[in-house]
Design a protein around this motif. Structure first.
Motif, PDB file in Angstrom:
ATOM      1  N   UNK A  89       0.834  -1.208   0.000  1.00 58.51           N
ATOM      2  CA  UNK A  89       0.000   0.000   0.000  1.00 58.51           C
ATOM      3  C   UNK A  89       0.863   1.250   0.000  1.00 58.51           C
ATOM      4  N   UNK A  90       1.858   1.239   0.897  1.00 59.26           N
ATOM      5  CA  UNK A  90       2.730   2.399   0.998  1.00 59.26           C
ATOM      6  C   UNK A  90       3.311   2.744  -0.358  1.00 59.26           C
ATOM      7  N   UNK A  91       3.730   1.682  -1.032  1.00 59.34           N
ATOM      8  CA  UNK A  91       4.319   1.869  -2.345  1.00 59.34           C
ATOM      9  C   UNK A  91       3.353   2.534  -3.310  1.00 59.34           C
ATOM     10  N   UNK A  92       2.154   1.995  -3.331  1.00 53.82           N
ATOM     11  CA  UNK A  92       1.142   2.538  -4.230  1.00 53.82           C
ATOM     12  C   UNK A  92       0.781   3.962  -3.843  1.00 53.82           C
ATOM     13  N   UNK A  93       0.698   4.138  -2.530  1.00 53.24           N
ATOM     14  CA  UNK A  93       0.282   5.454  -2.049  1.00 53.24           C
ATOM     15  C   UNK A  93       1.285   6.533  -2.441  1.00 53.24           C
ATOM     16  N   UNK A  94       2.544   6.165  -2.386  1.00 48.20           N
ATOM     17  CA  UNK A  94       3.562   7.147  -2.733  1.00 48.20           C
ATOM     18  C   UNK A  94       3.778   7.210  -4.241  1.00 48.20           C
ATOM     19  N   UNK A 148      13.560   2.766   4.562  1.00 50.01           N
ATOM     20  CA  UNK A 148      13.676   1.702   5.563  1.00 50.01           C
ATOM     21  C   UNK A 148      12.596   1.853   6.626  1.00 50.01           C
ATOM     22  N   UNK A 149      12.413   3.087   7.045  1.00 48.45           N
ATOM     23  CA  UNK A 149      11.409   3.303   8.091  1.00 48.45           C
ATOM     24  C   UNK A 149      10.005   3.044   7.557  1.00 48.45           C
ATOM     25  N   UNK A 150       9.839   3.192   6.261  1.00 49.76           N
ATOM     26  CA  UNK A 150       8.526   2.921   5.647  1.00 49.76           C
ATOM     27  C   UNK A 150       8.367   1.443   5.322  1.00 49.76           C
ATOM     28  N   UNK A 151       9.437   0.698   5.466  1.00 47.56           N
ATOM     29  CA  UNK A 151       9.363  -0.733   5.184  1.00 47.56           C
ATOM     30  C   UNK A 151       9.446  -1.055   3.713  1.00 47.56           C
ATOM     31  N   UNK A 152       9.942  -0.091   2.947  1.00 45.12           N
ATOM     32  CA  UNK A 152      10.042  -0.328   1.510  1.00 45.12           C
ATOM     33  C   UNK A 152      11.202  -1.258   1.183  1.00 45.12           C
ATOM     34  N   UNK A 153      12.183  -1.239   2.053  1.00 49.76           N
ATOM     35  CA  UNK A 153      13.322  -2.122   1.859  1.00 49.76           C
ATOM     36  C   UNK A 153      13.631  -2.824   3.161  1.00 49.76           C
ATOM     37  N   UNK A 154      14.392  -3.909   3.053  1.00 49.16           N
ATOM     38  CA  UNK A 154      14.675  -4.707   4.251  1.00 49.16           C
ATOM     39  C   UNK A 154      15.377  -3.881   5.241  1.00 49.16           C
TER      40      UNK A 154
END
Lengths: 153, 153
Positions: free
Chosen positions: A85-90, A147-153
DNA sequence: ACTTAAATCACCCAAACGAATGAGGAATTC
DNA sequence: GAATTCCTCATTCGTTTGGGTGATTTAAGT
């Protein structure tokens, strides 16, 4: 059986035992009184017996000592967010995410370019767009935020 | 005081108390023997006394009942390595670690400098030393490696 | 067919960064 | 007191990065 019930029962048993013991002693005293110092032995016997009873009662009445043992168990930690979702949202595209991943691994623009088979100019464009979408100014900030958004490990 | 020592002491006290009580009784029996049924009262007294002693002993001797409780606690996950040895092994100083921390937060050299109250030149020196110790070339690499080594959160 | 979004690449310019080197002061250790 | 380590700062020079802008192509959706 509850704890209270067992206590009550024990008190009754104790009283009964005391009564019986006293009776036995009253009946038997004539047999031993002829012996000198019989009383001392008598008292000793009673004392020993009732110490035993007391110990038994004490053990029964003693509240269980609760010892808390902290057991540490290792648990597999799952990714906070697969970042869908975060990815799509951004509005971050898949290609941009690839760039972001390379970025987090400390690659230079040139390395990213060669890894993704594009020109460094393209990488720079992706990065610029990423910065805008992540609202950051620098690549290190981008990595931190991603990282804080969890987009990457 | 250890548990064993207190037990031994208690046994001794118990024996002493018993002896004293017997002596008192032996001395005082002539006073009460004239009364009818004095023995029963006597025995009752002894019984009560020693039940009390027994209870006391029992409570003291009672082994703690160990109840295992499973407690779930949230634990901060991350400290793969408290990083003390790694830090020492790599020869990274505390100041360098501060710089490293700022670095991981995406700060620029200038920002790091102002946060640590030093010049940007100093920051660059620290960074250069860090790069050498971490065996990397870029700040992003440094962050990545420091993270994998557990030097930073 | 038109629009939109993504991916690609280019050019220019300024700022940030990194390498190399030297050096002074303070604290610690030998 | 000499050596070492750490922290500090400086200068120079080359590289990297980032901003701004514009362009082309392709795919997808209206």
């Amino acid at each position: 059986m509850t704890r209270k019930a067992s206590k009550v029962r024990m008190v009754l048993l104790y009283g009964l035992a005391l009564g019986v013991l006293l009776s036995v002693m009253a009946w038997s005293r004539y047999r031993f009184m002829v012996i000198d110092h019989a009383l001392e032995a008598y008292v000793l016997l009673v004392a020993i017996l009732f110490v035993g009873v007391g110990i038994w009662v004490g053990l029964r009445w003693s509240a269980p000592v609760i010892v808390e043992k902290t057991v540490v168990v290792s648990v597999p930690v799952v990714p906070l967010q697969p970042a869908p979702q975060v990815l799509a949202q951004l509005g971050i595209s898949s290609r941009e995410l690839e760039v972001l991943d390379q970025l987090a691994q400390g690659c230079s623009n040139e390395e990213i370019a060669s890894h993704l088979f594009v020109s460094t100019n393209t990488v720079k464009t992706h990065l610029s767009n990423l910065y805008a979408k992540l609202d950051v100014k620098r690549r290190t900030q981008a990595v931190d935020k991603a990282r804080s958004l969890g987009l990457i490990r």
